[in-house]
Design an enzyme around this catalytic site. Structure first.
Site, PDB file in Angstrom:
ATOM      1  N   ASP A  97     -15.270  54.518 -25.999  1.00  0.00           N
ATOM      2  CA  ASP A  97     -15.143  55.837 -25.394  1.00  0.00           C
ATOM      3  C   ASP A  97     -14.577  56.767 -26.472  1.00  0.00           C
ATOM      4  OD1 ASP A  97     -14.662  57.935 -23.408  1.00  0.00           O
ATOM      5  OD2 ASP A  97     -12.562  57.339 -23.569  1.00  0.00           O
ATOM      6  N   LYS A  98     -14.665  58.064 -26.281  1.00  0.00           N
ATOM      7  CA  LYS A  98     -14.128  59.001 -27.272  1.00  0.00           C
ATOM      8  C   LYS A  98     -12.742  59.514 -26.880  1.00  0.00           C
ATOM      9  CE  LYS A  98     -15.032  63.367 -27.390  1.00  0.00           C
ATOM     10  NZ  LYS A  98     -13.654  63.946 -27.462  1.00  0.00           N
TER      11      LYS A  98
END
Length: 616
Positions: A307-308
């Site tokens: 995920d970012k």
């Protein structure tokens, strides 16, 4: 849970039986001690035999099959001591792993127990705390600053910023005012909101994600444990040698001796002790492992998905630049802006003040005649001068004129996913502060180390905008990325990537990551932000706010797998040699059991190395 309790119960029973038998042997007669061992073996074997044969009926063959054959043969040949020792090793290894997992998960249980489950119901001008699951459609709820929104609803009054990063992946808070929609699982950051419930808890956004998690977990194939991968081959060799020994000798005791020295305690113990050591080593680094199979899978991982927001990045906006468009220096722009903004509760104001104190710890003047238009900007007097600070549209509405070059710069920053907050005096722009979500400082070093651990490919899956995702992926040299993904789309991407390369590991921290964490071969949840959904969905949970612990977990798991395989191959090799010796009648069953214990001790000592090796 029932199976874990059975392992502990059988281990305790066998230990009591062995001690009692020894006491009787020394104090009374051998007849009684054999009776105790016989009863111990009989009672302890029944539940294990039921479990093992139940697995066989399902087509699952493991190392337990040799052990149960040896125990039954020991019972038939009255070699109760040898059978009891085998039974102790079989149940004891699993009991030890279960115990290690329970110890390591205490911190996680404490975190999950703190997950909010209360809603503040507004009724007849009074606030009543109720269970979130009891909220009905059209109930009026009060959402206080710092609280999680319990159900989907619409804002009836109040203005605040809502952190939706755990759902959408966007790092910047969203301004909410009257008629705005709010979603369960998001966090109210700054002011009180009155919200009318549009859905009950079970139909809200958060629960939809929980259902996605359950579907992903149910569709995941069971993990084939390391020892069981070698079980079929080793079992075939064992039964072949033992059958040949029996046919040639017609002696059931020799048959038993072969089975005893072949009892796969090295396979069982090598894996269990290495995993216990790995779990313990991980826990000392703030890494909670929920099950040993996940640690095995992580040690063989070929691809990593990230995920970012909040995972690769800090998840909160930071000051990344200050520019002056006047005679003032950038330090003066920073000091004035921070002074004016210090009464604001906006997340950007807090980021600016923290940055100012860290970079230039000078006295911040207290603003006079302070006013704030929530979500737009603030005004205040510093040193007798009135300053305006906020969005470019807010300042233009107050009569500030901007040259075309600054407007173009503003548009460029927006296209990069950054925010510019402008400072002006009267009608003259003075400068601006640039905010952006930034990459965690330890991520690049962690990526470099992980690539040294034979990770073939890296991916980024985010709900954030395409331009932001592209910038982050390029800066970190990530092989591939997907942006603007909903939770169900993240799951689809995980499944697509798993079809290309496996095992794959998903690393995330938000509610929207939970289904993807559950769908991956191994889900690693960063729990420092307190998302209970991701912590529950993850197979491994990192309790500290340090991305480098992802690398640590990978390193520990790979060393664990290397040492476990080393012990397994050594144990199998020695066992096969002993089988040939026993087949010619040179080893009695009890001596074979003792030789196995020496071999087990060597395997245990080798497997324990995992806990003492440095993480590099």
């Amino acid at each position: 849970m029932k199976e874990k309790f059975t392992n502990f119960l059988i281990t305790a029973l066998v230990l009591i039986g062995l001690v009692t038998s020894l006491i009787l042997h020394l104090a009374i007669t051998e007849a009684y001690d054999e009776l105790v061992l016989m009863l111990t073996l009989l009672v302890g074997t029944i539940p294990l035999a039921i479990r093992i044969f139940s697995a066989i009926l399902k087509g699952q063959f493991g190392v337990d099959l040799i052990a149960i054959a040896a125990i039954v043969t020991a019972f038939l040949t009255r070699e109760y001591l040898a059978g009891s020792i085998i039974l102790l090793m079989l149940s004891g290894g699993e009991a030890l792993e279960d115990y290690a997992l329970r110890r390591s998960s205490r911190e996680l249980k404490q975190l999950l127990s703190q997950a909010p489950s209360i809603a503040h119901l507004k009724s007849n001008d009074q606030l009543i705390d109720i269970v979130a699951n009891d909220v009905k459609i059209d109930d009026l709820l009060i959402i206080k600053p710092g609280e999680i929104v319990p159900v989907d609803g619409i804002v009836m009054s109040g203005e605040s910023q809502i952190d939706e990063s755990t759902l959408s992946g966007e790092s910047l808070p969203v301004e909410k005012s009257e008629s705005s929609l709010v979603y369960s699982g998001t966090i109210n950051k700054s002011a009180v909101l009155t919200v009318r419930a549009l859905k009950e808890a079970r139909e809200s956004h958060y629960e939809r994600i929980v259902r996605l998690v359950q579907e992903a977990q149910n569709s995941k194939a069971p993990v084939v444990r390391l020892a069981d991968r070698y079980a079929i081959g080793f079992t075939s060799v064992t039964f072949l040698i033992s059958a040949a020994a029996w046919l040639l000798s017609q002696n059931l005791t020799i048959f038993l001796a072969v089975l005893v020295v072949a009892t796969p305690c090295p396979l069982i113990l090598a894996t269990h002790i290495a995993i216990i050591s790995g779990i313990s080593k991980s826990a000392s680094r703030g890494i909670i492992v929920k099950n040993g199979g996940s640690l095995e899978k992580l040690g063989e991982a070929k691809g990593f998905l990230f995920d970012k927001t909040g995972t690769l990045t800090l998840g909160t906006p930071q000051v990344v630049g200050i520019k002056s468009v006047s005679q003032l220096s950038t330090d003066e722009i920073m000091r004035i802006a921070a002074s004016v903004d210090q009464l604001s509760a906006h997340i950007l104001a807090r980021a600016l003040i923290e940055h100012t104190k860290r970079e230039n710890p000078v006295f911040l003047e207290y603003p006079k005649n302070f006013q704030e238009v929530l979500g737009n900007g603030v005004t205040g007097e510093i040193g007798g001068t009135r300053y305006l600070l906020g969005k470019i549209s807010f300042l233009k509405g107050l009569g500030v004129e901007f040259p075309a070059s600054e407007l173009a710069e503003h548009d460029q920053l927006q296209s990069e996913g950054k925010i510019a907050v402008f400072l002006a005096s009267s009608r003259e722009p003075l400068g601006y502060i640039i905010f952006s979500d930034v990459i965690r400082p330890e991520v690049k070093a962690a990526f470099a180390s992980m690539r040294e651990h034979r990770i073939k490919k890296t991916y980024m899956l985010t709900g954030d905008k395409e331009n932001v995702a592209k910038r982050i992926a390029k800066e970190l040299s990530i092989d591939d990325y997907r942006a603007e993904l909903l939770p169900e789309e993240k799951v689809a991407e995980v499944k697509r990537i798993r079809a290309e390369i496996h095992p794959v590991v998903m690393v995330g921290d938000g509610i929207n990551d939970a289904p993807a964490l559950a769908a991956a071969d191994v889900g690693i949840a960063l729990a420092s932000h307190g998302s209970s959904a991701s912590s529950e969905a993850g197979d491994i949970v990192i309790m500290v706010n340090d991305f480098m612990r992802v690398h640590d977990a990978l390193h520990i798991s790979q060393r664990m797998m290397h040492i476990a395989k080393q012990s397994i191959f050594f144990g199998m090799g020695v066992s096969i040699c002993l089988m040939f010796i026993a087949a010619f009648g040179y080893i009695r069953p009890v001596y074979g059991a003792l030789l196995q214990e020496i071999l087990d001790a060597a395997v245990i000592l080798n497997a324990m190395r995992v806990n003492f090796e440095k993480v590099e």
